[in-house]
Write a protein that holds these residues in place. Structure first.
Motif, PDB file in Angstrom:
ATOM      1  N   ASP A 125       0.877  -1.131  -0.052  1.00  0.00           N
ATOM      2  CA  ASP A 125       0.029  -0.102   0.085  1.00  0.00           C
ATOM      3  C   ASP A 125       0.848   1.226  -0.064  1.00  0.00           C
ATOM      4  O   ASP A 125       0.113   2.543   0.314  1.00  0.00           O
ATOM      5  CB  ASP A 125      -1.040  -0.046   1.066  1.00  0.00           C
ATOM      6  CG  ASP A 125      -0.149   0.069   2.537  1.00  0.00           C
ATOM      7  OD1 ASP A 125       0.822  -0.347   2.552  1.00  0.00           O
ATOM      8  OD2 ASP A 125      -0.970   0.247   3.672  1.00  0.00           O
ATOM      9  N   THR A 126       2.191   1.208  -0.344  1.00  0.00           N
ATOM     10  CA  THR A 126       3.114   2.362  -0.485  1.00  0.00           C
ATOM     11  C   THR A 126       3.619   2.119  -1.664  1.00  0.00           C
ATOM     12  O   THR A 126       4.661   1.457  -1.667  1.00  0.00           O
ATOM     13  CB  THR A 126       3.946   2.747   0.613  1.00  0.00           C
ATOM     14  OG1 THR A 126       3.294   2.788   1.859  1.00  0.00           O
ATOM     15  CG2 THR A 126       4.729   3.845   0.724  1.00  0.00           C
ATOM     16  N   ALA A 127       3.145   2.826  -2.749  1.00  0.00           N
ATOM     17  CA  ALA A 127       3.916   2.604  -4.327  1.00  0.00           C
ATOM     18  C   ALA A 127       5.215   3.447  -4.320  1.00  0.00           C
ATOM     19  O   ALA A 127       5.341   4.633  -3.746  1.00  0.00           O
ATOM     20  CB  ALA A 127       2.898   2.942  -5.221  1.00  0.00           C
ATOM     21  N   PRO A 128       6.365   2.611  -4.640  1.00  0.00           N
ATOM     22  CA  PRO A 128       7.645   3.595  -4.629  1.00  0.00           C
ATOM     23  C   PRO A 128       7.411   4.584  -5.754  1.00  0.00           C
ATOM     24  O   PRO A 128       6.936   4.512  -6.672  1.00  0.00           O
ATOM     25  CB  PRO A 128       8.519   2.436  -5.124  1.00  0.00           C
ATOM     26  CG  PRO A 128       8.072   1.185  -4.846  1.00  0.00           C
ATOM     27  CD  PRO A 128       6.396   1.343  -5.184  1.00  0.00           C
ATOM     28  N   PRO A 129       8.034   5.791  -5.186  1.00  0.00           N
ATOM     29  CA  PRO A 129       7.995   6.681  -6.228  1.00  0.00           C
ATOM     30  C   PRO A 129       8.989   6.490  -7.450  1.00  0.00           C
ATOM     31  O   PRO A 129       9.835   5.695  -7.315  1.00  0.00           O
ATOM     32  CB  PRO A 129       8.498   8.165  -5.327  1.00  0.00           C
ATOM     33  CG  PRO A 129       9.426   7.430  -4.412  1.00  0.00           C
ATOM     34  CD  PRO A 129       8.481   6.104  -4.035  1.00  0.00           C
ATOM     35  N   ALA A 130       8.705   7.193  -8.456  1.00  0.00           N
ATOM     36  CA  ALA A 130       9.734   7.194  -9.553  1.00  0.00           C
ATOM     37  C   ALA A 130      10.982   7.606  -9.474  1.00  0.00           C
ATOM     38  O   ALA A 130      11.242   8.711  -8.621  1.00  0.00           O
ATOM     39  CB  ALA A 130       9.262   7.876 -10.896  1.00  0.00           C
ATOM     40  N   SER A 131      12.186   6.777  -9.881  1.00  0.00           N
ATOM     41  CA  SER A 131      13.246   7.218  -9.426  1.00  0.00           C
ATOM     42  C   SER A 131      14.446   6.656 -10.399  1.00  0.00           C
ATOM     43  O   SER A 131      14.405   5.498 -10.434  1.00  0.00           O
ATOM     44  CB  SER A 131      13.751   7.084  -8.006  1.00  0.00           C
ATOM     45  OG  SER A 131      15.175   6.961  -7.637  1.00  0.00           O
ATOM     46  N   ALA A 132      15.219   7.324 -11.369  1.00  0.00           N
ATOM     47  CA  ALA A 132      16.106   6.874 -12.114  1.00  0.00           C
ATOM     48  C   ALA A 132      17.119   6.379 -11.337  1.00  0.00           C
ATOM     49  O   ALA A 132      17.780   5.338 -11.851  1.00  0.00           O
ATOM     50  CB  ALA A 132      16.759   8.096 -12.940  1.00  0.00           C
ATOM     51  N   LEU A 133      17.581   6.687 -10.303  1.00  0.00           N
ATOM     52  CA  LEU A 133      18.604   6.033  -9.524  1.00  0.00           C
ATOM     53  C   LEU A 133      18.070   4.842  -8.913  1.00  0.00           C
ATOM     54  O   LEU A 133      18.937   3.781  -8.938  1.00  0.00           O
ATOM     55  CB  LEU A 133      19.052   6.995  -8.303  1.00  0.00           C
ATOM     56  CG  LEU A 133      19.896   6.367  -7.543  1.00  0.00           C
ATOM     57  CD1 LEU A 133      21.410   6.346  -7.927  1.00  0.00           C
ATOM     58  CD2 LEU A 133      20.213   7.405  -6.191  1.00  0.00           C
ATOM     59  N   ALA A 134      16.958   4.667  -8.514  1.00  0.00           N
ATOM     60  CA  ALA A 134      16.568   3.294  -8.014  1.00  0.00           C
ATOM     61  C   ALA A 134      16.332   2.419  -9.248  1.00  0.00           C
ATOM     62  O   ALA A 134      16.796   1.104  -8.990  1.00  0.00           O
ATOM     63  CB  ALA A 134      15.224   3.764  -7.404  1.00  0.00           C
ATOM     64  N   ASP A 135      16.124   2.883 -10.426  1.00  0.00           N
ATOM     65  CA  ASP A 135      16.189   2.038 -11.715  1.00  0.00           C
ATOM     66  C   ASP A 135      17.434   1.328 -11.708  1.00  0.00           C
ATOM     67  O   ASP A 135      17.475   0.257 -12.136  1.00  0.00           O
ATOM     68  CB  ASP A 135      15.632   2.654 -12.879  1.00  0.00           C
ATOM     69  CG  ASP A 135      14.352   3.266 -12.879  1.00  0.00           C
ATOM     70  OD1 ASP A 135      13.362   2.576 -12.112  1.00  0.00           O
ATOM     71  OD2 ASP A 135      13.868   4.435 -13.781  1.00  0.00           O
ATOM     72  N   LEU A 136      18.360   2.332 -11.759  1.00  0.00           N
ATOM     73  CA  LEU A 136      19.736   1.850 -11.906  1.00  0.00           C
ATOM     74  C   LEU A 136      20.297   0.784 -10.842  1.00  0.00           C
ATOM     75  O   LEU A 136      20.880  -0.247 -11.098  1.00  0.00           O
ATOM     76  CB  LEU A 136      20.673   2.899 -11.869  1.00  0.00           C
ATOM     77  CG  LEU A 136      22.336   2.627 -11.901  1.00  0.00           C
ATOM     78  CD1 LEU A 136      22.584   1.765 -13.379  1.00  0.00           C
ATOM     79  CD2 LEU A 136      22.974   4.031 -11.823  1.00  0.00           C
ATOM     80  N   VAL A 137      20.041   1.217  -9.441  1.00  0.00           N
ATOM     81  CA  VAL A 137      20.627   0.363  -8.414  1.00  0.00           C
ATOM     82  C   VAL A 137      19.820  -0.790  -8.442  1.00  0.00           C
ATOM     83  O   VAL A 137      20.645  -1.839  -8.244  1.00  0.00           O
ATOM     84  CB  VAL A 137      20.265   0.971  -7.208  1.00  0.00           C
ATOM     85  CG1 VAL A 137      20.644   0.184  -5.971  1.00  0.00           C
ATOM     86  CG2 VAL A 137      20.990   2.558  -7.073  1.00  0.00           C
ATOM     87  N   LEU A 138      18.325  -0.990  -8.635  1.00  0.00           N
ATOM     88  CA  LEU A 138      17.953  -2.255  -8.691  1.00  0.00           C
ATOM     89  C   LEU A 138      18.213  -3.090  -9.900  1.00  0.00           C
ATOM     90  O   LEU A 138      18.408  -4.296  -9.599  1.00  0.00           O
ATOM     91  CB  LEU A 138      16.344  -2.231  -8.606  1.00  0.00           C
ATOM     92  CG  LEU A 138      15.480  -1.937  -7.337  1.00  0.00           C
ATOM     93  CD1 LEU A 138      15.678  -3.337  -6.489  1.00  0.00           C
ATOM     94  CD2 LEU A 138      16.145  -0.821  -6.218  1.00  0.00           C
ATOM     95  N   GLU A 139      18.546  -2.606 -10.865  1.00  0.00           N
ATOM     96  CA  GLU A 139      19.081  -3.121 -11.997  1.00  0.00           C
ATOM     97  C   GLU A 139      20.284  -3.924 -11.869  1.00  0.00           C
ATOM     98  O   GLU A 139      20.442  -5.022 -11.946  1.00  0.00           O
ATOM     99  CB  GLU A 139      19.183  -2.321 -13.594  1.00  0.00           C
ATOM    100  CG  GLU A 139      19.867  -3.256 -14.547  1.00  0.00           C
ATOM    101  CD  GLU A 139      19.990  -2.209 -15.699  1.00  0.00           C
ATOM    102  OE1 GLU A 139      20.198  -2.672 -16.797  1.00  0.00           O
ATOM    103  OE2 GLU A 139      19.781  -0.972 -15.592  1.00  0.00           O
ATOM    104  N   ARG A 140      21.250  -3.002 -11.346  1.00  0.00           N
ATOM    105  CA  ARG A 140      22.605  -3.755 -10.909  1.00  0.00           C
ATOM    106  C   ARG A 140      22.396  -4.897  -9.670  1.00  0.00           C
ATOM    107  O   ARG A 140      22.862  -5.907  -9.702  1.00  0.00           O
ATOM    108  CB  ARG A 140      23.502  -2.781 -10.230  1.00  0.00           C
ATOM    109  CG  ARG A 140      23.843  -1.558 -11.342  1.00  0.00           C
ATOM    110  CD  ARG A 140      24.824  -0.727 -10.763  1.00  0.00           C
ATOM    111  NE  ARG A 140      25.470   0.172 -11.865  1.00  0.00           N
ATOM    112  CZ  ARG A 140      26.387   1.025 -11.576  1.00  0.00           C
ATOM    113  NH1 ARG A 140      26.850   1.290 -10.308  1.00  0.00           N
ATOM    114  NH2 ARG A 140      26.804   1.813 -12.449  1.00  0.00           N
ATOM    115  N   LEU A 141      21.640  -4.342  -8.811  1.00  0.00           N
ATOM    116  CA  LEU A 141      21.494  -5.307  -7.498  1.00  0.00           C
ATOM    117  C   LEU A 141      20.865  -6.686  -7.650  1.00  0.00           C
ATOM    118  O   LEU A 141      21.300  -7.869  -7.454  1.00  0.00           O
ATOM    119  CB  LEU A 141      20.543  -4.366  -6.506  1.00  0.00           C
ATOM    120  CG  LEU A 141      20.586  -5.202  -4.920  1.00  0.00           C
ATOM    121  CD1 LEU A 141      21.778  -5.134  -4.341  1.00  0.00           C
ATOM    122  CD2 LEU A 141      19.425  -4.403  -4.373  1.00  0.00           C
ATOM    123  N   THR A 142      19.865  -6.811  -8.694  1.00  0.00           N
ATOM    124  CA  THR A 142      19.178  -8.045  -9.071  1.00  0.00           C
ATOM    125  C   THR A 142      19.883  -8.799  -9.968  1.00  0.00           C
ATOM    126  O   THR A 142      19.573  -9.869 -10.416  1.00  0.00           O
ATOM    127  CB  THR A 142      17.722  -7.712  -9.423  1.00  0.00           C
ATOM    128  OG1 THR A 142      18.070  -6.644 -10.456  1.00  0.00           O
ATOM    129  CG2 THR A 142      16.968  -7.090  -8.504  1.00  0.00           C
TER     130      THR A 142
END
Length: 244
Positions: free
Chosen positions: A14-31
């Motif tokens: 019930d808490t949608a993550p906000p848009a973030s280009a940094l999060a896109d990059l970090v999660l791509e690398r992390l996963t």
């Protein structure tokens, strides 16, 4: 530890993550990096140790933190939106190592977050709740937010009465690192407010919070336990006086 963990892998809902280009990059690398380092046999050991609170990839802490440095290499400093996006997206993944990454990230960058981050912190506390993430969020993230904005202490007065024991535990533990800045009256009031709670994790947190403050103010903690020991559980008293 005793108690019953939540169902494994319960996601943020019930808490949608906000848009973030940094999060896109970090999660791509992390996963990409974390699963490649996983160890299925070790993962089962970790699941057993954490009583099935969540599935694991099987990455030990020193290795995980080294991998995290690789993931974050060259990335910019986050703002509050980035912190929220990264943390919420990590907690939406099932494996516990992603949650640990989020907690470590927030510990490092909590000073970049305003008091408006507290609802995100609460969502993390109440997602796949178990002591391994909640305690760090309490002392380092929620505590950091309250230290930066003392007006948030009134929110802790509400959290201490929450039906969710992990929210109440967070209220009890948020001052763990405050030392001389501890609001002793609030700490003692919170301990008394939940002194009759039957759960191990609340009783343990009462004793732990008192023991930690006792490093700074031993006479005050001894006096509090002497005056109110009959209202505290034996576990809370034992923990409070362990080093006094």
């Amino acid at each position: 530890m005793t108690g019953t963990p939540p169902p494994a892998g319960a996601p943020v809902t019930d808490t949608a993550p906000p848009a973030s280009a940094l999060a896109d990059l970090v999660l791509e690398r992390l996963t990409a990096v974390y699963p490649a380092a996983g160890n299925p046999f070790r993962a089962q050991e970790m699941v057993a140790y954490m009583k099935g609170a969540a599935p694991f990839l099987g990455i030990r802490t020193p290795e995980r933190r080294a991998l995290s440095r690789t993931v974050l290499d060259g990335t910019p400093r986050p703002d509050e939106t980035d912190c929220a996006a990264i943390a919420l997206r990590c907690f939406a993944l099932p494996e516990r190592e992603y949650h640990y990454f989020a907690v470590d990230y927030l510990r490092r960058h909590v000073k970049r977050c305003s008091s408006g981050f507290l609802p995100v912190a609460r969502r993390l506390v109440t997602t796949v709740s178990w002591w391994d993430t909640v305690d760090h969020l309490a002392a380092h993230v929620v505590g950091g937010l309250v230290a930066a904005d003392p007006a948030l202490a009134t929110e802790m007065d509400a959290w201490i009465d929450d039906e969710d024991l992990w929210v109440a535990r967070t209220a009890l533990l948020h001052q763990l690192r405050f030392k001389d800045a501890t609001d002793a009256d609030r700490l003692f009031a919170h301990c008394l407010r939940r002194s009759a709670h039957p759960d191990f994790f609340i009783r343990k947190a009462i004793g732990w919070s008192l023991r930690e403050y006792g490093r700074t103010a031993p006479a005050e903690v001894r006096a509090f336990v002497t005056a109110h020991g009959s209202r505290l559980s034996p576990l809370s008293v034992r923990e409070a006086l362990r080093n006094l």
